[in-house]
Write a protein that holds these residues in place. Structure first.
Motif, mmCIF file in Angstrom:
data_model
loop_
_atom_site.group_PDB
_atom_site.id
_atom_site.type_symbol
_atom_site.label_atom_id
_atom_site.label_comp_id
_atom_site.label_asym_id
_atom_site.label_seq_id
_atom_site.Cartn_x
_atom_site.Cartn_y
_atom_site.Cartn_z
ATOM 1 N N GLN A 183 -49.489 -69.386 40.947
ATOM 2 C CA GLN A 183 -50.537 -70.672 40.434
ATOM 3 C C GLN A 183 -50.629 -71.871 41.452
ATOM 4 N N GLN A 184 -49.235 -72.577 42.180
ATOM 5 C CA GLN A 184 -49.140 -73.648 42.456
ATOM 6 C C GLN A 184 -49.914 -73.652 44.319
ATOM 7 N N ARG A 228 -42.496 -75.514 38.471
ATOM 8 C CA ARG A 228 -43.933 -76.808 38.435
ATOM 9 C C ARG A 228 -44.065 -77.127 37.017
ATOM 10 N N GLN A 229 -44.619 -77.786 36.963
ATOM 11 C CA GLN A 229 -45.081 -78.405 34.918
ATOM 12 C C GLN A 229 -46.393 -77.327 34.842
ATOM 13 N N PHE A 230 -47.255 -77.425 36.151
ATOM 14 C CA PHE A 230 -48.482 -76.524 35.598
ATOM 15 C C PHE A 230 -47.897 -75.101 36.200
ATOM 16 N N SER A 231 -46.956 -74.220 36.497
ATOM 17 C CA SER A 231 -46.518 -72.949 36.559
ATOM 18 C C SER A 231 -46.448 -72.377 34.627
ATOM 19 N N GLN A 232 -46.794 -71.458 34.533
ATOM 20 C CA GLN A 232 -46.902 -70.651 33.162
ATOM 21 C C GLN A 232 -46.390 -69.782 32.654
ATOM 22 N N PRO A 233 -45.613 -68.661 32.386
ATOM 23 C CA PRO A 233 -45.195 -68.027 31.775
ATOM 24 C C PRO A 233 -46.422 -66.491 31.730
ATOM 25 N N GLU A 234 -45.792 -65.269 32.054
ATOM 26 C CA GLU A 234 -47.183 -64.665 32.193
ATOM 27 C C GLU A 234 -47.981 -64.647 30.854
ATOM 28 N N SER A 235 -48.671 -64.111 30.785
ATOM 29 C CA SER A 235 -49.965 -64.685 29.614
ATOM 30 C C SER A 235 -50.634 -63.170 29.686
ATOM 31 N N LEU A 236 -50.156 -61.549 29.756
ATOM 32 C CA LEU A 236 -51.657 -60.738 29.539
ATOM 33 C C LEU A 236 -52.524 -60.576 28.628
ATOM 34 N N GLY A 237 -53.526 -61.154 29.658
ATOM 35 C CA GLY A 237 -55.021 -60.738 28.645
ATOM 36 C C GLY A 237 -55.008 -59.459 28.093
ATOM 37 N N PRO A 238 -56.438 -59.584 26.571
ATOM 38 C CA PRO A 238 -56.204 -58.063 26.204
ATOM 39 C C PRO A 238 -56.563 -57.047 27.414
#
Length: 408
Positions: A237-238, A297-307
């Motif tokens: 992401q970064q 960092r602030q804009f690093s998000q945990p995994e979010s598996l799509g459909p």
């Protein structure tokens, strides 16, 4: 009339080439992310633009069915001059069908030397014996070692597992003929950069099961790709738009090498190719939770598996093989690996692959040295001998590798 058309074509070609460069420069000015911590940002941006410009020309030639983009880049790389080190001797030969280059110091040694098997980088598209000649000559000279560079087959004609097989077969040949090369069997090191680092991991995991060969004492992985499954880690992401390896370029190389249609890129990015049962099994090894908090960092998000997309999964399911994603190898294989040096760079989309593998090795009791280049960027070590193209981080990474190898 034919002469007139030829003159018009010759007159229009420079304008066309200039137009393509201007378009690429504007596009990269808007999208390229040059980290503020890097030195010589203008040089980095310009070098990145040149690289993207050549790729754009290659893509145009490919669409016109004149020449495949990888072949165009390989041709240009072959034109680059080799910087020869007067203190080393280089010999080209073949181990079976695999071309290799042996580099050793000119000075006579009274005892067998250390042996370094080096797999070059380049995303299975570029990279060659010549383009890594300077770096490997420096390794040979500074560590007083015999360095073997392996030239594996690349795209567009060859896909997985040809690269790994070429590296494995050349390495086995070398290990079975150490005496004839005056190499000490107790001091053999596997070393690789980028996809060459991936080759080190895959080859080393195979060698642990071949007990008849001399044991490799250490492996050195420089900015390797080790995980082809989770593309939502913080570094993905970064650094997705940081030169020299953007996320788009990474997926281009990855999909071409693994023969996956690039149209599945979005599904792979979204985690839609990850079945829930597999995620539950491997999450402990490839989740963002294994990345130290200081790299978030602030804009690093945990995994979010799509459909879940079954079609995309079936197209890409071979990424779950440990031969492709070495971080997924079972504990028994990991525990048998030799001591390891891992080199990572802060401004690298693949930084977190190193951190995942570091934890896997340490959890199984493998001695690990880790060198992190805070101002480093993708592929910096390969610019070591390119006087005006190198960066301060180039020498930092090289010195870390040299210092580690000299201790073996």
């Amino acid at each position: 009339m034919a002469v007139l058309w030829l003159l018009l074509l010759l007159a229009g070609l420079p304008t066309f080439l200039l137009g393509v460069f201007v378009w690429v420069a504007i596009q990269n000015f808007l999208t390229a992310d040059i980290p503020s911590t890097l030195k010589h940002p203008v040089k980095l941006w310009f070098m990145h633009c040149i690289g993207q410009y050549l790729i754009a020309l290659g893509n145009i030639l490919e669409k016109l069915r004149i020449c495949a983009m990888p072949r165009f880049l390989q041709f240009l790389i072959s034109l680059m001059p080799i910087k020869k080190d007067p203190n080393v001797l280089a010999t080209d030969m073949h181990f079976g069908t695999v071309p290799v280059r042996l580099i050793k110091p000119k000075a006579v040694s009274s005892k067998p030397r250390r042996g370094i098997v080096f797999y070059h980088g380049g995303g299975a598209i570029i990279g060659s014996l010549d383009s890594y000649h300077g770096l490997c000559s420096f390794l040979a000279s500074e560590t007083d070692s015999m360095v073997l560079i392996v030239r594996y087959r690349k795209l567009p004609s060859y896909h997985h597992p040809v690269l790994a097989n070429d590296c494995l077969s050349a390495t086995i040949y070398f290990l079975t003929h150490l005496e004839s090369f005056a190499v000490d069997p107790s001091r053999v090191v596997l070393c690789g950069e980028s996809i060459g680092g991936w080759a080190v991991a895959t080859v080393m995991q195979v060698l642990t099961r071949i007990l008849s060969l001399p044991q490799v004492q250490a492996q050195v992985l420089i900015q390797p790709i080790l995980n082809f499954v989770n593309f939502q880690l913080p570094s993905y992401q970064q650094s997705k738009n940081v030169p020299f390896l953007t996320r788009d370029m990474l997926f281009l190389c990855l999909c071409k090498y693994l023969a996956i249609y690039l149209s599945w890129k979005d599904a792979m990015l979204a985690g839609a190719v990850i079945p829930l049962d597999k995620w539950k099994k491997y999450q402990k090894w490839i989740s963002h939770e294994n990345i130290p908090r200081r790299f978030w960092r602030q804009f690093s998000q945990p995994e979010s598996l799509g459909p879940f997309n079954e079609a995309a999964y079936l197209e890409s399911k071979h990424i779950w093989s440990a031969e492709i994603s070495p971080v997924l190898a079972n504990d028994k294989i990991i525990s048998q690996l030799p001591k390891t040096l891992l080199v990572s760079c802060e401004n690298d989309i693949l930084r977190d692959d190193v951190l995942l593998y570091k934890k896997r090795l340490e959890d199984q009791g493998v001695p690990v040295n880790w060198y992190h280049v805070e101002d480093g960027l993708r592929g910096c070590i390969m610019f070591l001998d390119k006087k005006y193209l190198s960066f301060p981080c180039s020498m930092k990474a090289a010195k870390a590798v040299i210092g580690y190898i000299k201790g073996i």
